[in-house]
Structure formats: C-alpha cells, structure tokens
Design a protein around this motif. Sequence first.
Motif, PDB file in Angstrom:
ATOM      1  N   THR A  58       0.857  -1.173   0.000  1.00  0.00           N
ATOM      2  CA  THR A  58       0.000   0.000   0.000  1.00  0.00           C
ATOM      3  C   THR A  58       0.893   1.222   0.000  1.00  0.00           C
ATOM      4  N   GLY A  59       0.504   2.237  -0.727  1.00  0.00           N
ATOM      5  CA  GLY A  59       1.303   3.444  -0.809  1.00  0.00           C
ATOM      6  C   GLY A  59       1.040   4.419   0.307  1.00  0.00           C
ATOM      7  N   ARG A  60       0.349   3.971   1.348  1.00  0.00           N
ATOM      8  CA  ARG A  60       0.016   4.868   2.460  1.00  0.00           C
ATOM      9  C   ARG A  60       1.244   5.173   3.300  1.00  0.00           C
ATOM     10  N   ARG A  61       1.268   6.352   3.891  1.00  0.00           N
ATOM     11  CA  ARG A  61       2.348   6.736   4.785  1.00  0.00           C
ATOM     12  C   ARG A  61       1.787   7.588   5.914  1.00  0.00           C
ATOM     13  N   VAL A  62       2.492   7.563   7.028  1.00  0.00           N
ATOM     14  CA  VAL A  62       2.107   8.341   8.194  1.00  0.00           C
ATOM     15  C   VAL A  62       3.227   9.343   8.458  1.00  0.00           C
TER      16      VAL A  62
END
Length: 95
Positions: A58-62
């Motif tokens: 997933t290309g999600r980042r925090v």
Amino acid sequence: MIRPRLGVVGCPRRALALTDTPRPDCPDCDGTGGIEHPYGDETGEYAGSNWELCPCWTGRRVVLLPLPRRPRWLRRRTDYRDPWGPTGYSDEPPF
C-alpha cells in the motif's frame, strides 16, 4: 503484515514519514510494488508505461514530524556561475 521503514517525503513540506515497503518475495511484482504495462503509439514505438499497484503493498504513509527548513545562508544560490567558463560552464577537457 506491515514492513515499515522511515522515509523523507517532500509534499507540501519536507517531513519524516513511516511508510510501508513491498513484500520482497511477492510472485506478482518481484518486490517492486507494482506491475508495469508498457504501451506504444500508433507506429508501434514505445511511448511510455502505466503502473498498476500490487496488492502486496500500500502506498500509504504516516507523517511523523516535519523537518526544519534550511537557514537562508545554507540554501543553494541560483545565480552561481563557473569562474573558469565564459558562459557558466567550462568547455575544456578534464585534464
């Protein structure tokens, strides 16, 4: 399973972020995180590629914290010219 790593992102301001990495032993994408689909134009020549994200990543980042900006005196100057070249770049061979 999440495989976190630290990374620097630059939009809209540079920040330190925690991102997910693709699974290195994925049989679909071979660990790159996506599947490339090259395409051509009407003459058959290569015109580019489309990328499809693999389900293993997933290309999600925090965003963890924003990075401080450089002081004005440390920033690059855009009007720098090479003192040895007449137009800003040297024409001489490197020997």
